[in-house]
Write an enzyme that holds these catalytic residues in place. Structure first.
Site, PDB file in Angstrom:
ATOM      1  CG  HIS A 123      -1.540   1.337   1.525  1.00  0.00           C
ATOM      2  ND1 HIS A 123      -2.539   1.890   0.764  1.00  0.00           N
ATOM      3  CD2 HIS A 123      -1.266   2.257   2.499  1.00  0.00           C
ATOM      4  CE1 HIS A 123      -2.864   3.084   1.266  1.00  0.00           C
ATOM      5  NE2 HIS A 123      -2.094   3.333   2.315  1.00  0.00           N
ATOM      6  CG  ASP A 164       6.152  18.362 -26.328  1.00  0.00           C
ATOM      7  OD1 ASP A 164       6.569  17.762 -25.324  1.00  0.00           O
ATOM      8  OD2 ASP A 164       5.215  17.945 -27.032  1.00  0.00           O
ATOM      9  CD1 TRP A 171       6.113   3.641   4.145  1.00  0.00           C
ATOM     10  CD2 TRP A 171       7.450   4.359   2.508  1.00  0.00           C
ATOM     11  NE1 TRP A 171       6.493   4.925   4.450  1.00  0.00           N
ATOM     12  CE2 TRP A 171       7.320   5.394   3.462  1.00  0.00           C
ATOM     13  CE3 TRP A 171       8.250   4.593   1.392  1.00  0.00           C
ATOM     14  CZ2 TRP A 171       7.952   6.629   3.342  1.00  0.00           C
ATOM     15  CZ3 TRP A 171       8.881   5.833   1.276  1.00  0.00           C
ATOM     16  CH2 TRP A 171       8.724   6.841   2.239  1.00  0.00           C
ATOM     17  CB  SER A 205      10.903   6.222 -14.318  1.00  0.00           C
ATOM     18  OG  SER A 205       9.769   7.033 -14.287  1.00  0.00           O
ATOM     19  CB  SER A 206      11.969   9.536 -10.304  1.00  0.00           C
ATOM     20  OG  SER A 206      10.841   8.869  -9.876  1.00  0.00           O
ATOM     21  CG  HIS A 215      12.398  14.786   5.760  1.00  0.00           C
ATOM     22  ND1 HIS A 215      11.354  14.340   6.531  1.00  0.00           N
ATOM     23  CD2 HIS A 215      12.174  16.095   5.555  1.00  0.00           C
ATOM     24  CE1 HIS A 215      10.546  15.354   6.799  1.00  0.00           C
ATOM     25  NE2 HIS A 215      11.029  16.436   6.222  1.00  0.00           N
ATOM     26  CD  GLU A 236       9.642  10.184  -2.542  1.00  0.00           C
ATOM     27  OE1 GLU A 236      10.552  10.552  -3.318  1.00  0.00           O
ATOM     28  OE2 GLU A 236       8.509   9.832  -2.920  1.00  0.00           O
ATOM     29  CE1 TYR A 246       8.615  18.201   4.218  1.00  0.00           C
ATOM     30  CE2 TYR A 246      10.766  19.203   4.096  1.00  0.00           C
ATOM     31  CZ  TYR A 246       9.669  18.814   4.837  1.00  0.00           C
ATOM     32  OH  TYR A 246       9.645  19.024   6.180  1.00  0.00           O
ATOM     33  CB  SER A 274       0.380  28.876  -5.069  1.00  0.00           C
ATOM     34  OG  SER A 274       0.911  28.437  -3.856  1.00  0.00           O
ATOM     35  CG  HIS A 291      12.594  14.630  11.539  1.00  0.00           C
ATOM     36  ND1 HIS A 291      12.506  15.831  10.897  1.00  0.00           N
ATOM     37  CD2 HIS A 291      11.952  13.751  10.733  1.00  0.00           C
ATOM     38  CE1 HIS A 291      11.844  15.679   9.763  1.00  0.00           C
ATOM     39  NE2 HIS A 291      11.498  14.425   9.641  1.00  0.00           N
ATOM     40  CG  HIS A 292      11.967  10.293   9.357  1.00  0.00           C
ATOM     41  ND1 HIS A 292      10.635  10.185   9.031  1.00  0.00           N
ATOM     42  CD2 HIS A 292      12.422  11.370   8.682  1.00  0.00           C
ATOM     43  CE1 HIS A 292      10.300  11.156   8.178  1.00  0.00           C
ATOM     44  NE2 HIS A 292      11.368  11.884   7.955  1.00  0.00           N
ATOM     45  CB  THR A 315       5.457  25.157   6.524  1.00  0.00           C
ATOM     46  OG1 THR A 315       6.625  24.407   6.206  1.00  0.00           O
ATOM     47  CG2 THR A 315       4.240  24.398   6.055  1.00  0.00           C
ATOM     48  CE  LYS A 342       4.451  27.296  -0.440  1.00  0.00           C
ATOM     49  NZ  LYS A 342       5.403  27.957  -1.330  1.00  0.00           N
ATOM     50  NE  ARG A 374       4.132   3.166  10.759  1.00  0.00           N
ATOM     51  CZ  ARG A 374       4.951   3.873   9.967  1.00  0.00           C
ATOM     52  NH1 ARG A 374       5.956   4.567  10.492  1.00  0.00           N
ATOM     53  NH2 ARG A 374       4.781   3.896   8.666  1.00  0.00           N
TER      54      ARG A 374
END
Lengths: 536, 300
Positions: A87, A116, A152, A180-181, A264, A266, A268, A279, A313-314, A339, A342, A461
């Site tokens: 998932h 293009d 994951w 690809s990315s 991290h 990622e 963002y 925006s 921090h993870h 943040t 924004k 979890r």
């Protein structure tokens, strides 16, 4: 702004190499397999993302069905672990990221007045890798030993020493989707830096374009690090190295450092394009210019830079030195500042605007409110001493689902509703859109808000069974999940109906919409801006 | 309105439909699925024969696609379809690709610095955490790590590669090759084609000798020094860093050979030679990575 004639020919320069690319789309399936057109490729990305969203969603509903009551009812615990893992992987790499790349493909060339993407064949390549990569990833469900079951985040040694054999396919799937990315991101940067219409200076770029420029930089910086970490896993599993094995002098915590150095930025990558979309939408339906354009650009860039300095921090509970805990705690809290800028600017844009509440605006406003809730729970998690209580509980699950579902996913929904008339030429069915919005809004909060409480109370979890005191809130969350999940069928139905028929949309579509993409016809012609427009 | 005689700025070449990308995606799938099955077979987790076939098919297909796709691009370039704006797209593309490669190596350098400066000292009891060293109380931290904590599982290397023999020589070779490729570039800017071919040949030769020395060093490490992938964290970091660097030098050398062949066929001139420059950038990049390797893997 001048609008170009999009069907003009320039067919005398170079013989047979210069094929008839200025005519309409090719016929049949070949159009989609061999296309170099940014709009076709954008559509492919978006349909693929929808398919993955539904696949990952079915897995989420299986998880919530199992957790409806305590005890083991529907699935084996091992399969439950495969479901949580798949998932997460499918939603992150298959749904959210391709959806944003699809939106980038469709909109960036039109927003900057380019004919293009900069490198159209590579663009097609970046898309077509994805179906193959995910076919390979999903095929692991049918292999001996089952699919990846280590979450994951695939922490070693769960993903190395104790992994099922299918982990090898998982590693190679990550490798090719990373390629690809990276190609997609290189294309987006080259397009934005090199393909802007004359007069479209950097500080005139629409914010969606700016946010994607910064996101693409993050992608190129961290996808190779992900490739590096899975390569080290591959070596540990099959070739006898000891990167993540202390018996040889390595360290399982090394895995977490390298993973989160990717991970991290990622997260963002999955939210900065959302900021860009919001925006775009809020000024349109507030009928005002965006408040604080320049500060939005600087805030996005600051968030991107800070994202490289906060990864640990993870990992507050793995035994970091005290100085590390303090550094990563304060650096993380610092992110609240840009943040906050924004969120303030979005609210200030709406302040004294003449607001209307069409479906895209409803999703955008819900984004601002619910993403902020997710941001605040993130701030709570950033506080190292209390994170010892929250770590690996449902509080974390609640936090990142608030930023990803009513955050990233709502922004994608908002973007699709906002730009769909431009893509299909048909006005949106607002009744269906609003029904989808309200069911999603209610469903998402019923699903994820109770998870804060059970998390703070200590429910871990990634566990298929739980203690009795968590039963009520889990039942509520599961009911919410089914409301949210099934209401997405309204979205699918609405999009398909809109593609097939509907009231003819004007060029501008929305009364307050501004920007180059609203100056071309709806549906946008197959080739736009073959000659660049002049931007004043 | 697009006028018939649009200037270069206004006519960006958008290629027609192409079957290369989807073929390349399929080849990548065969390579990835084949590699997965083969490797699982090698370590006895599954039957790998079927995988080798897929891997080979994928590799063949990929080589064919690379040849075909690049030929197509070269053909387009020679036909004059690429404007200066297109040239800038290629330049941005190559620059960011090299940046992604830098970050790939950064992951492995980061791992090296982490284990050297933090993980291994902690295993030896440094710091105030007081847990790690209880796992193997007799373990002493050192770098290079000659005695991994669990000697039964990971027998450490008997010796490491002496930096002042082959690695020093390799450093001289690669740094020299960065100069020769630059001399080739300067010759190309002056349209002195014979000199371009000469300096390119020299660069390729230096690259090939480097690869030969690396191969010799690996054999030496395995046979004489006990420095293997299985020799604990020193062997792991040594081989992943030098191995990926060696692969990049090999790729770079192949790219230089293609450029040399194109020079001999009369491609490129003093104004149009992005392909040459892209390969030269790549070559400088592998050179810079080597300097990092020489300092942090071999010397210090």
């Amino acid at each position: 702004m001048a609008i170009s004639d999009t069907t003009g020919g320039m067919d005398t320069t170079a013989g047979e190499l210069h094929e008839e690319h200025h005519h309409g789309p090719a016929k049949g399936i070949g159009r989609w397999l061999f296309t170099t057109n940014h709009k076709d490729i954008g559509s492919l990305y978006l349909w693929f993302s929808l398919l993955m969203f539904l696949t990952g969603g079915v897995m989420a509903l299986l998880i919530r069905a199992e957790l409806f009551q305590p005890g083991l009812q529907l699935v084996e615990p091992g399969f439950f672990n495969q479901m949580t893992t798949m998932h997460g992987l499918i939603m992150v790499f298959g749904a959210v990221m391709p959806a944003f790349v699809g939106l980038a493909n469709w909109m960036i060339p039109m927003m900057i007045g380019a004919p293009d993407m900069a490198l159209p064949r590579m663009n097609n390549w970046s898309f077509w890798i994805l179906p193959f990569a995910f076919a390979m990833l999903v095929s692991t469900l049918f292999m001996d030993g089952g699919a990846p079951n280590f979450g994951w985040t695939f922490y070693a040694p769960l993903s190395t020493t104790y992994a099922p054999p299918s982990v090898t396919y998982f590693i190679f799937a990550i490798h090719i989707m990373g390629a690809s990315s990276i190609m997609g991101a290189i294309n987006i940067i080259a397009t934005i830096l090199n393909m802007r219409a004359p007069g479209m200076t950097m500080m005139k770029l629409p914010l969606f374009v700016w946010s994607w420029l910064i996101t693409a930089f993050l992608l190129i910086a961290v996808m190779p690090v992900l490739a590096g970490v899975v390569t080290m896993m591959l070596m540990d599993i099959h070739f006898g190295t000891s990167f993540f094995n202390a018996a040889g002098g390595g360290d399982p915590v090394l895995f977490q450092h390298v993973f989160w150095f990717f991970g991290h930025p990622e997260v963002y990558i999955m939210i900065l394009p959302a900021f860009g979309i919001i925006s775009q939408i809020i000024p349109t339906f507030s009928r005002k210019k965006l408040f604080g354009y320049a500060s939005m650009v600087y805030a996005t860039a600051s968030i991107a830079i800070l994202s490289f300095l906060v990864w640990a921090h993870h990992m507050f509970t793995v035994g970091l030195p005290l100085v590390g805990e303090l550094f990563f705690m304060f650096a993380t809290m610092l992110i609240a500042v840009p943040t906050g800028v924004k969120v303030f600017n979005w609210v200030a844009t709406m302040f004294r605007g003449s607001l209307t509440f069409e479906t895209p605006m409803l999703f955008a406003i819900a984004f601002v409110v619910l993403f902020t809730i997710g941001g605040f729970s993130g701030l709570m998690l950033a506080i190292a001493p209390v994170d010892f209580q929250y770590h690996d509980t449902y509080f974390v699950v609640a936090h990142f689902h608030y930023v990803l579902v009513p955050g990233a996913i709502f922004s994608i929904m908002a973007a699709v509703y906002y730009w769909l008339p431009k893509w299909t030429g048909h006005q949106l069915n607002e009744t269906m859109g609003k029904l989808h919005f309200w069911l999603s809004f209610v469903g998402v909060n019923i699903t994820f808000f109770p998870m804060h409480f059970i998390g703070l109370a200590g429910m871990p979890r990634r566990i298929p069974d739980y203690a009795l005191q968590f039963a009520d809130f889990n039942m509520v969350a599961s009911i919410g999940a089914f409301i949210f999940g099934f209401s997405q069928l309204l979205f699918v139905w609405n999009v398909i109906q809109n593609v097939r028929s509907g009231e003819k949309a004007t060029s501008q579509v929305w009364e307050g919409a501004e920007g180059l993409e609203w100056t071309v016809d709806s549906p946008a012609p197959y080739h736009t801006f073959s000659t660049p427009p002049k931007v004043d | 309105m697009s006028a018939p005689n649009v200037n270069a700025q206004e006519s960006y070449y958008v290629p027609a439909q192409s079957s290369w990308p989807i073929l390349a995606s399929f080849a990548m799938f065969l390579l990835a699925f084949g590699a997965g099955t083969t490797i699982n077979g090698l370590s006895g987790k599954a039957d790998g024969t079927f995988g080798v076939v897929l891997l080979m098919l994928g590799a063949l297909l990929m080589v064919g696609i690379l040849v075909g796709w690049f030929s197509h691009v070269i053909h387009e370039s020679r036909a004059g379809l690429y404007s200066p704006q297109m040239d800038r797209s290629f330049r941005w593309g190559m620059s960011w690709f090299i940046f992604s490669e830098v970050m790939f190596f950064a992951a492995f350098f980061g791992a090296l610095f982490y284990v050297r400066n933090l993980a291994v000292p902690w295993l030896g009891g440094e710091g105030d955490k007081g847990v790690s060293q209880m796992l193997w109380p007799g373990f002493t931290a050192e770098w290079p790590l000659m005695n991994p904590p669990d000697a039964a599982q990971f027998a450490g290397p008997r010796a490491i590669v002496d930096p002042w023999h082959i690695p020093l020589l390799n450093t001289v070779l690669l740094v020299t090759s960065s100069f020769t490729v630059t001399l080739a570039h300067h010759a190309l800017l002056k349209d002195k084609r014979a000199m371009v071919a000469l300096w390119l040949t020299a660069t390729i030769a230096l690259g090939a000798i480097f690869i030969g020395f690396q191969a010799y060093e690996y054999v030496h490490a395995y046979n004489d020094l006990g420095l293997t992938l299985n020799a604990g964290i020193y062997g792991a970091t040594f081989f992943i860093l030098t191995g990926f660097h060696g692969l990049h030098v090999t790729l770079g050398t192949l790219m230089l050979i293609i450029i040399l062949l194109r020079i001999l066929k009369g491609h490129f001139d003093s104004r149009h030679h992005f392909g040459f420059e892209a390969v030269a950038w790549y070559w400088h990049f592998v050179d810079v990575v080597w300097i990092g390797l020489f300092l942090f893997v071999y010397v210090f």
